[in-house]
Design a protein around this motif. Structure first.
Motif, mmCIF file in Angstrom:
data_model
loop_
_atom_site.group_PDB
_atom_site.id
_atom_site.type_symbol
_atom_site.label_atom_id
_atom_site.label_comp_id
_atom_site.label_asym_id
_atom_site.label_seq_id
_atom_site.Cartn_x
_atom_site.Cartn_y
_atom_site.Cartn_z
ATOM 1 N N PRO A 21 0.729 -1.087 -0.019
ATOM 2 C CA PRO A 21 -0.020 0.170 0.209
ATOM 3 C C PRO A 21 0.741 1.143 0.157
ATOM 4 O O PRO A 21 0.422 2.368 -0.442
ATOM 5 C CB PRO A 21 -0.784 -0.049 1.540
ATOM 6 C CG PRO A 21 -0.923 -1.540 1.558
ATOM 7 C CD PRO A 21 0.549 -2.283 1.224
ATOM 8 N N THR A 22 2.074 1.167 0.145
ATOM 9 C CA THR A 22 3.023 2.358 0.372
ATOM 10 C C THR A 22 2.989 3.068 -0.896
ATOM 11 O O THR A 22 3.416 4.007 -1.489
ATOM 12 C CB THR A 22 4.341 2.070 1.003
ATOM 13 O OG1 THR A 22 5.067 3.253 1.293
ATOM 14 C CG2 THR A 22 5.069 1.109 0.109
ATOM 15 N N LEU A 23 2.661 1.990 -2.024
ATOM 16 C CA LEU A 23 2.806 2.525 -3.459
ATOM 17 C C LEU A 23 1.402 3.360 -3.945
ATOM 18 O O LEU A 23 1.651 3.677 -5.095
ATOM 19 C CB LEU A 23 3.288 1.257 -4.472
ATOM 20 C CG LEU A 23 4.527 0.367 -4.112
ATOM 21 C CD1 LEU A 23 4.464 -0.636 -5.041
ATOM 22 C CD2 LEU A 23 5.552 1.328 -4.317
ATOM 23 N N SER A 71 -8.259 6.306 -2.700
ATOM 24 C CA SER A 71 -9.036 6.219 -3.833
ATOM 25 C C SER A 71 -9.853 7.670 -3.909
ATOM 26 O O SER A 71 -10.416 8.112 -4.850
ATOM 27 C CB SER A 71 -10.198 5.322 -3.472
ATOM 28 O OG SER A 71 -11.040 5.509 -2.722
ATOM 29 N N PHE A 72 -9.839 8.309 -2.428
ATOM 30 C CA PHE A 72 -10.586 9.711 -2.650
ATOM 31 C C PHE A 72 -9.360 10.916 -2.795
ATOM 32 O O PHE A 72 -9.759 11.606 -3.466
ATOM 33 C CB PHE A 72 -11.234 9.955 -1.190
ATOM 34 C CG PHE A 72 -12.481 9.213 -1.009
ATOM 35 C CD1 PHE A 72 -13.634 9.838 -1.586
ATOM 36 C CD2 PHE A 72 -12.824 8.130 -0.757
ATOM 37 C CE1 PHE A 72 -14.996 9.236 -1.447
ATOM 38 C CE2 PHE A 72 -14.160 7.467 -0.459
ATOM 39 C CZ PHE A 72 -15.039 8.048 -0.712
ATOM 40 N N PHE A 73 -8.325 10.654 -2.304
ATOM 41 C CA PHE A 73 -7.348 11.747 -2.136
ATOM 42 C C PHE A 73 -6.016 11.633 -2.518
ATOM 43 O O PHE A 73 -5.207 12.296 -2.496
ATOM 44 C CB PHE A 73 -7.283 12.353 -0.614
ATOM 45 C CG PHE A 73 -8.389 12.342 0.190
ATOM 46 C CD1 PHE A 73 -9.384 13.378 -0.373
ATOM 47 C CD2 PHE A 73 -9.014 11.860 1.355
ATOM 48 C CE1 PHE A 73 -10.617 13.491 0.131
ATOM 49 C CE2 PHE A 73 -10.227 11.969 1.905
ATOM 50 C CZ PHE A 73 -10.889 12.818 1.276
ATOM 51 N N GLY A 74 -5.689 10.261 -3.021
ATOM 52 C CA GLY A 74 -4.416 9.940 -3.626
ATOM 53 C C GLY A 74 -3.319 9.867 -2.605
ATOM 54 O O GLY A 74 -2.153 10.118 -2.949
ATOM 55 N N ALA A 75 -3.685 9.639 -1.395
ATOM 56 C CA ALA A 75 -2.638 9.837 -0.183
ATOM 57 C C ALA A 75 -3.077 8.725 0.788
ATOM 58 O O ALA A 75 -3.986 8.212 0.793
ATOM 59 C CB ALA A 75 -2.421 11.156 0.465
ATOM 60 N N LEU A 76 -1.798 8.021 1.511
ATOM 61 C CA LEU A 76 -2.213 7.181 2.606
ATOM 62 C C LEU A 76 -3.038 7.926 3.736
ATOM 63 O O LEU A 76 -2.883 9.314 3.827
ATOM 64 C CB LEU A 76 -0.880 6.575 3.167
ATOM 65 C CG LEU A 76 0.088 6.020 2.118
ATOM 66 C CD1 LEU A 76 1.256 5.356 2.654
ATOM 67 C CD2 LEU A 76 -1.026 4.865 1.525
ATOM 68 N N HIS A 421 -15.972 13.482 -2.417
ATOM 69 C CA HIS A 421 -14.921 14.096 -1.949
ATOM 70 C C HIS A 421 -13.745 13.408 -2.730
ATOM 71 O O HIS A 421 -13.705 12.325 -3.334
ATOM 72 C CB HIS A 421 -14.492 13.468 -0.595
ATOM 73 C CG HIS A 421 -15.187 14.247 0.650
ATOM 74 N ND1 HIS A 421 -16.612 14.159 0.665
ATOM 75 C CD2 HIS A 421 -14.970 15.035 1.672
ATOM 76 C CE1 HIS A 421 -17.147 14.777 1.649
ATOM 77 N NE2 HIS A 421 -16.138 15.240 2.169
ATOM 78 N N GLY A 422 -12.714 14.304 -3.059
ATOM 79 C CA GLY A 422 -11.506 13.837 -3.769
ATOM 80 C C GLY A 422 -10.582 14.703 -4.037
ATOM 81 O O GLY A 422 -10.777 16.192 -3.571
ATOM 82 N N ALA A 423 -9.380 14.403 -4.656
ATOM 83 C CA ALA A 423 -8.428 15.184 -4.823
ATOM 84 C C ALA A 423 -8.379 16.186 -6.150
ATOM 85 O O ALA A 423 -7.590 15.728 -6.932
ATOM 86 C CB ALA A 423 -6.708 14.615 -4.429
#
Length: 515
Positions: A21-23, A71-76, A421-423
């Motif tokens: 998931p770090t990827l 999937s929402f924000f492109g970040a962990l 919600h999303g980036a």
């Protein structure tokens, strides 16, 4: 020999899987390096068999959270995810489930199947390899030596836990430990009283009655006052005199990240670290009678930054709805405006355009066809109604001001299948509205922000000049404490960006991903 060699690499592959998931934020040489480093560093936990189900189960569940968040924000996951998790009610959580992208659900299913295979492989194969695989022994010995050196370094440098975690947060899954620590910092600082100015307020700039409307999930890209051509979404406001509107930049993708800027002009962490007063604190300190009415959903027994910042400085605080139609706030506004206090500041915390949209507008309210546009029209109708009440309650000789902005926006089609919600750019560019009566324009013009020409909401245009922290700054000036904003170390809403990237630069990127 070949069997041991094959089984060793199966174990290594299974262990590496839990760190993939770090990827999620993006595949790069650096991300791959961090994945390998993290899996190597934490490999010694494989030696403690009783802990294995707990460790692997925890990594699998954390992977699920990271997949949904990315999937929402492109970040962990981060401290804002944890803050949202703590304050969200079960009903609100269920509302968000349908907004999770279909690709995320497919990824979750594949992830859990892969974790089941990897967990079974590790559980069944490791016992036979502990004494026979030279490669695994070298991995474990090297990782043990690494942690011994880290311990020595930490002792020599006298690193505290926060400093250590700042350095180690790139080792998955320590990012979530760092997020929990930052969230704890915010929570620990909540109940320290704000540092209020010792100087008296500037009474010549004080507006008699101020109404601040905290919006939710409204994007400037669907405001017809700001150039949207798809529908007359702001028609109820179009003929209201004294209105000015512009686009401002939200300071986060979700409420936990963005709303503090609207209250204090800075992030939640900086606000608590500096014990910064909100505009409500300053209004009460300046002699205003303060009111806060909330239609937001949150656990009433769990105090968080938003509920506490509103409650601590309110002479009257009331949760008048729990995600009801925002018209539920109208009666409370009427009551507050009728209060005999000579100076009042009233906050209305709306639920705005939160999912599900069909639950946010009365069934009889169908001004335009699109559900999101219809909700924007409904919010505009309420704003026009509240401006009318404020104008009516203000005598011909009393000044009145209404401020509105949203914490963040939403992703719009075609960037998403639905409004969520999303980036993306539409999540950051939000509307800000200012209404002032003629007395305010005549007596307190310096308090009012001057808006540059707003860009077209459906075109690139020119990036406007402020973040939505401008709402907090304007309210602070209106209660007589504009001098506070002139301090050299006070953050400004001017020339904003996000994560160190200027707004003008963000507008040149992919509008759906900001990549």
């Amino acid at each position: 020999m070949r069997s041991i060699h094959t089984q060793t690499w199966r174990v290594i592959a299974a262990w590496l899987l839990f760190f993939t998931p770090t990827l999620l934020p993006g595949l790069s040489a650096s991300a791959l390096g961090h994945l390998l480093l993290a899996a190597w560093c934490f490999a010694p936990v494989l030696l403690v068999r009783p802990l294995l189900p707990l460790v692997l189960g925890g990594l699998a569940l954390l992977g699920c959270a990271n997949i949904v968040h990315a999937s929402f924000f492109g970040a962990l996951v981060d401290e804002f995810f944890l803050a949202t998790l703590l304050r969200t009610t079960p009903t609100e959580s269920l509302e968000f489930v349908p907004t999770v992208p279909g690709r995320a659900w497919a990824t979750l299913a594949l992830w859990l199947l892969a974790c089941a295979w990897a967990g079974r492989t590790l559980w069944r194969t490791l016992p036979a390899l502990r004494g026979t695989s030279l490669l695994l022994r070298r991995v474990w010995q090297g990782a043990g030596l690494f942690w011994a050196l880290v311990l020595v370094y930490a002792l020599i440098q006298q690193l505290n836990a926060n400093t250590f975690m700042r350095k180690a947060k790139s080792l998955y899954p320590l990012h979530v430990v760092r997020a929990a620590m930052r969230q704890q910092e915010i929570a620990a600082g909540l109940f320290l009283p704000p540092l209020l100015p010792s100087s008296a307020p500037n009474t010549s700039s004080q507006v008699d009655t101020i109404v601040v409307v905290l919006g939710e999930s409204a994007t400037a890209h669907r405001w017809s006052l700001l150039g949207y051509q798809g529908a007359p979404t702001n028609a109820p406001l179009a003929s209201v005199p004294g209105i000015a509107a512009t686009t401002v930049l939200a300071q986060g993708w979700n409420t936990a990240a963005a709303l503090p800027y609207m209250l204090t002009g800075m992030s939640a962490l900086d606000s608590t670290a500096r014990r910064a007063p909100s505009f409500l604190d300053l209004a009460q300190h300046a002699g205003y009678k303060t009111f806060a009415f909330s239609n937001s959903r949150f656990f009433s027994l769990h105090e968080d930054f938003f509920s506490y910042a509103l409650r601590r400085a309110s002479a009257v605080y009331q949760k008048v709805g729990n995600g009801d139609f925002d018209e539920v706030l109208t009666r409370s506004l009427r009551t507050a405006l009728a209060d005999p206090a000579p100076r009042k500041l009233i906050v209305l915390h709306t639920y705005g355009s939160h999912p599900q949209l069909q639950e946010r507008t009365p069934s009889s309210y169908r001004a335009v066809a699109d559900a999101y546009d219809n909700n924007t029209h409904y919010s505009s109708h309420l704003l026009a109604q509240w401006i009318g009440l404020l104008e009516q309650a203000s005598s011909p000789h009393r000044s009145a001001l209404l401020l509105y902005t949203s914490d963040h926006g939403v992703l719009l089609p075609p960037c998403a299948d639905d409004y969520r919600h999303g980036a993306g750019l539409s999540s950051l560019e939000v509307p800000m509205l200012v209404w002032a009566n003629p007395v305010t324009h005549a007596q307190h013009a310096p308090v009012l922000p001057i808006f540059a020409q707003a860009p077209q909401a459906d075109g690139p245009g020119q990036a406007p000049e402020h973040s939505n922290a401008l709402l907090a700054e304007t309210a602070m000036r209106a209660v007589g404490y504009g001098a506070l904003l002139e301090q050299a170390d006070w953050p400004s809403s001017a020339n904003p960006g996000l994560n160190g990237i200027a707004w003008a630069t963000l507008r040149q990127r992919n509008a759906c991903t900001l990549q």
